[in-house]
Scaffold this active site. Sequence first.
Site, mmCIF file in Angstrom:
data_model
loop_
_atom_site.group_PDB
_atom_site.id
_atom_site.type_symbol
_atom_site.label_atom_id
_atom_site.label_comp_id
_atom_site.label_asym_id
_atom_site.label_seq_id
_atom_site.Cartn_x
_atom_site.Cartn_y
_atom_site.Cartn_z
ATOM 1 N N GLY A 145 60.919 -29.195 10.177
ATOM 2 C CA GLY A 145 61.551 -30.202 9.914
ATOM 3 C C GLY A 145 63.467 -30.000 10.275
ATOM 4 O O GLY A 145 63.392 -29.005 9.826
ATOM 5 N N GLN A 146 64.109 -31.133 10.028
ATOM 6 C CA GLN A 146 65.261 -30.802 9.910
ATOM 7 C C GLN A 146 66.007 -31.435 8.787
ATOM 8 O O GLN A 146 65.613 -31.719 8.009
ATOM 9 C CB GLN A 146 65.528 -32.153 11.038
ATOM 10 C CG GLN A 146 67.809 -32.080 11.666
ATOM 11 C CD GLN A 146 68.011 -30.984 12.553
ATOM 12 O OE1 GLN A 146 66.515 -30.206 13.373
ATOM 13 N NE2 GLN A 146 68.743 -31.298 13.001
ATOM 14 N N GLY A 190 63.786 -25.545 10.076
ATOM 15 C CA GLY A 190 62.943 -24.783 9.990
ATOM 16 C C GLY A 190 61.848 -25.535 10.120
ATOM 17 O O GLY A 190 62.267 -26.271 11.191
ATOM 18 N N ASP A 195 54.402 -17.197 -1.016
ATOM 19 C CA ASP A 195 55.735 -16.714 0.098
ATOM 20 C C ASP A 195 56.413 -16.316 -0.876
ATOM 21 O O ASP A 195 58.248 -16.535 -0.132
ATOM 22 C CB ASP A 195 55.932 -18.178 0.999
ATOM 23 C CG ASP A 195 56.955 -17.898 2.324
ATOM 24 O OD1 ASP A 195 56.349 -16.416 2.667
ATOM 25 O OD2 ASP A 195 57.519 -18.283 3.283
#
Length: 684
Positions: free
Chosen positions: A27-28, A24, A137
Amino acid sequence: MNPLGTGDPLRLGPYRLTGVLGAGGMGQVYLGRDVRGQLAAVKVLRSEIAHEPEMARRFLREAQAAQAVRSDGVARVLAAQMVGGRPWIATEFLAGPTLDQAVERYGPLDEPTARAVGAALVRTLMDIHGAGLVHRDLKPSNIVLTSRGPRIIDFGIARPEYGLTLTTTGESLATPGYAAPEQVLGQRTGPAGDVFSLGVVLAYAAGGRPLYEGGHVAAVQYQVVHGEPELDAVPPAIRTLVVPCLDKEPGKRPALDAIARELAPPRAADRAWRTGPLAEDIARREADARRMATLPGDEAPGPSRRRLIGGLAAGGAVLAAGGGAGAWWLLDHDDSQAETRPWAAKPLAHHQEGSAPTPLWGPVDTGLSDPDDEITPLPVHDLVVVAATGRRLRAYGVRDGGKRWTSAVAGLTGRPLVLFDDTVLIADTHGAVRALSAEDGKERWAAAPADAATLLAVDDKAVFLATRGGRLRAVSLATRSTLWTVPSPVRLRGGRPAAGAAAKGRLVVHGSDGQAVALDTRSGRTAWGPRRHGTTAVAPAVDGDTVYLGGKALTALTLATGERKWTHTATGDLGWGAPALHDGVVYAVDDTDLHARRADTGAAEWTVTVGPEVHPLDPPVAEGRSVWAVVDSTGRRGVVAADTREGRIAWPYSQGSDGAWRLAGADNRVFLLQVGQLTAMPVL
């Protein structure tokens, strides 16, 4: 999903990491499994921003927000810790399609199902608001349909009720088209913001298309703030429910308890994720998740975890990311895994050098002798589909070559396409786009009139076609309506009709005039090109973020921008044929030779001579540890199979007759079609 790479951690807390799901904005994300076999999506803050205090605080705030919600309607946070200065979050690994995937694959939800989804979302939003949070969201890709009902995911930009939308000046984390007007404008966003998003989501679920659309983000946001929603596709009963939610004034939107009373889904309205195609989809994904949870480690005997993760690299995991701040991963069904395709053949254990092996079955007479009506064999699930008399489609079982069905729909034009591994798309002589069930060949739906001359490509949202008037068109898979039509920047008809490929927001078309162009799949606007790559159409191949083109040069271009990565000029007058990709290697024929080149750098792996100078421009077929190429345009010399490990010809194969060869491969078989004779061959 991809295997772990250099620098990736092997373990975080109780979780052994088994693959890279993606990333994202912060982050991984890894797939993890604990000692009990429980799967988790484990997100780690990117190392390059881990030292920034605000980024670390926001990352941990995501975990804290999600942990504060006590609801069966959200993905649970399993653990959140700090390791070596980098925080990580482990969340429940959910098996099921997102709402947008379900709508794109199965069409808009009927009214009872839409009401059931809405009621479940309302209950969960009430739990979220009861914890003092606003999700901020809510969108179709953040709603997962599981066997237990819809689940809301991604609290990456959730805030307390008094929180602001903007983190820094001008940085908006709102998702265009779903965030409320006040959120778009950077104003305080309370629970009414989630109500607005709920209305947009329900309208999309029932109508099959977004309410606010535009050519770019700013246009969409302007429509949200100043324009009116496009509600024509929404059924009247659902439209009545959602219109009050879309009021531009937060105070005029209804409360969630009032919405719950208006929704009032009928009894058994949740049957959509309990029985029928969607339920079967969910069940397959859950079965895949159970298999992954019980796989042994690499050191243990039995099915290899690395092999399964490698199979998922072709697209087995789908990201549902929120606003660039969060990334939650779901297991997506992908039948390309050998463990879940019981009809897959076994590669040859031994073969006599230079001598073709015995066919697995065939030749089978398909009853079609006119080469102009033939299409390349189309593997789909456990079938291979070819053209039959009357321009119908006929399907044969891949295990034994037995005839399964012949379509009632006649008048096929151009080549068919596979959609979701269970549907075949065709264009007929009336210009309609039709979807046929791969199971029995019966028509599932039709998009007419589409004025289709030939189908070019398909992605998860639309089928792209050339019209009979020489234009390019996108037709929605969800609503069957035209999304856009544009004049074609390249010639679509000629000696070889145009060929296309679609991926990652780009439609690449190689025209019959030898020019290549890329269009934005959302709007039809030209993204790059047209550029001349030869004198005729040569089918493009896409892998990841790269498109590979044949013609006067074998070229690798960045898919998004058309920037050249590497190129190799053809030595023969005819130019390079169409490329094929397999395991990081590009295979293509130039002059008399079949070449293998590294996909990332273009460096040569090996070259073998396959036949005379006149060669077809169709791509070779790579399957297993072999790559197959047609020797000459007449077809009399047949085809050759090369060993990809050693770069040598393994054997030739010929039926001793003239006629073009058409090749396709899947599941350790190569299907050969010549003058109506269909044969399945084993591979190395």
